[in-house]
Design an enzyme around this catalytic site. Structure first.
Site, mmCIF file in Angstrom:
data_model
loop_
_atom_site.group_PDB
_atom_site.id
_atom_site.type_symbol
_atom_site.label_atom_id
_atom_site.label_comp_id
_atom_site.label_asym_id
_atom_site.label_seq_id
_atom_site.Cartn_x
_atom_site.Cartn_y
_atom_site.Cartn_z
ATOM 1 N N GLU A 138 0.940 -1.195 0.051
ATOM 2 C CA GLU A 138 0.204 0.129 0.050
ATOM 3 C C GLU A 138 0.744 1.428 -0.023
ATOM 4 O O GLU A 138 0.344 2.169 -0.670
ATOM 5 C CB GLU A 138 -0.805 0.150 1.182
ATOM 6 C CG GLU A 138 -1.861 -0.970 1.206
ATOM 7 C CD GLU A 138 -2.672 -1.028 2.441
ATOM 8 O OE1 GLU A 138 -4.047 -0.711 2.456
ATOM 9 O OE2 GLU A 138 -2.123 -1.196 3.556
ATOM 10 N N TYR A 189 -16.092 24.983 -2.393
ATOM 11 C CA TYR A 189 -15.794 23.495 -2.478
ATOM 12 C C TYR A 189 -14.413 22.914 -3.183
ATOM 13 O O TYR A 189 -14.104 21.978 -2.868
ATOM 14 C CB TYR A 189 -17.067 22.876 -2.816
ATOM 15 C CG TYR A 189 -17.804 23.453 -3.883
ATOM 16 C CD1 TYR A 189 -17.456 23.131 -5.315
ATOM 17 C CD2 TYR A 189 -18.962 24.304 -3.775
ATOM 18 C CE1 TYR A 189 -18.046 23.781 -6.362
ATOM 19 C CE2 TYR A 189 -19.540 24.587 -4.879
ATOM 20 C CZ TYR A 189 -19.335 24.300 -5.936
ATOM 21 O OH TYR A 189 -19.959 24.896 -6.987
ATOM 22 N N LYS A 224 -11.769 3.092 1.338
ATOM 23 C CA LYS A 224 -10.894 2.377 0.611
ATOM 24 C C LYS A 224 -11.252 1.608 -0.239
ATOM 25 O O LYS A 224 -11.775 0.487 0.341
ATOM 26 C CB LYS A 224 -9.784 1.871 1.922
ATOM 27 C CG LYS A 224 -8.557 1.464 1.460
ATOM 28 C CD LYS A 224 -7.739 1.320 2.774
ATOM 29 C CE LYS A 224 -6.597 0.729 2.662
ATOM 30 N NZ LYS A 224 -5.790 0.736 3.895
ATOM 31 N N GLU A 234 -8.131 6.340 9.420
ATOM 32 C CA GLU A 234 -8.620 7.228 10.643
ATOM 33 C C GLU A 234 -7.637 8.516 10.864
ATOM 34 O O GLU A 234 -8.205 9.783 11.076
ATOM 35 C CB GLU A 234 -8.640 6.640 11.974
ATOM 36 C CG GLU A 234 -9.696 5.455 11.853
ATOM 37 C CD GLU A 234 -9.080 4.050 11.481
ATOM 38 O OE1 GLU A 234 -8.180 4.022 10.617
ATOM 39 O OE2 GLU A 234 -9.671 3.012 11.823
#
Length: 121
Positions: free
Chosen positions: A22, A53, A99, A73
């Site tokens: 990863e 935005y 994910k 997190e």
């Protein structure tokens, strides 16, 4: 007046996760941001009286590119704190990070986390 400004499904490539693959290869992350914005009572039809935005997207991309997070997190928390730091009109923000290619042995659309942070704790 309180407004809800949101971004859904911002697609970012990042190198976040606990597995070596990863971190080296990276993967796609989907980010949602929802902000509770207190607009001035005399707010006009100007971008300076709200939260852009596009700038929320830019900020999330900057956070993702600036660091490698083991946990999504921590990534979500860092984005939320950056939004509160940069945009004074935002009173509370929820950041969701999904994910879609999590390295788990189950078939899922995605896994993810949501964090909510505010100015009062």
């Amino acid at each position: 007046m309180t407004d809800r400004i949101f971004v859904s499904n911002l697609s970012l490539h990042g190198h976040h996760g606990v597995m070596d693959a990863e971190k080296s290869l990276g993967q796609k992350f989907m980010v949602d941001m929802e902000c509770s914005v207190i607009r001035p009572g005399n707010a006009a039809d100007r971008i300076s009286d709200t939260v852009h935005y596009g700038e929320l997207c830019d900020l999330a991309a900057e956070v993702s590119a600036s660091s490698v997070f083991n946990l999504i997190e921590t990534f979500a928390d860092t984005v939320a704190q950056a939004i509160l730091d940069r945009f004074a009109l935002v009173q509370e923000v929820t950041v969701t990070v999904r994910k879609p290619s999590a390295p788990i042995s189950h078939v899922v659309d995605h896994v993810g986390v949501s964090v909510t942070r505010g100015r009062n704790g």
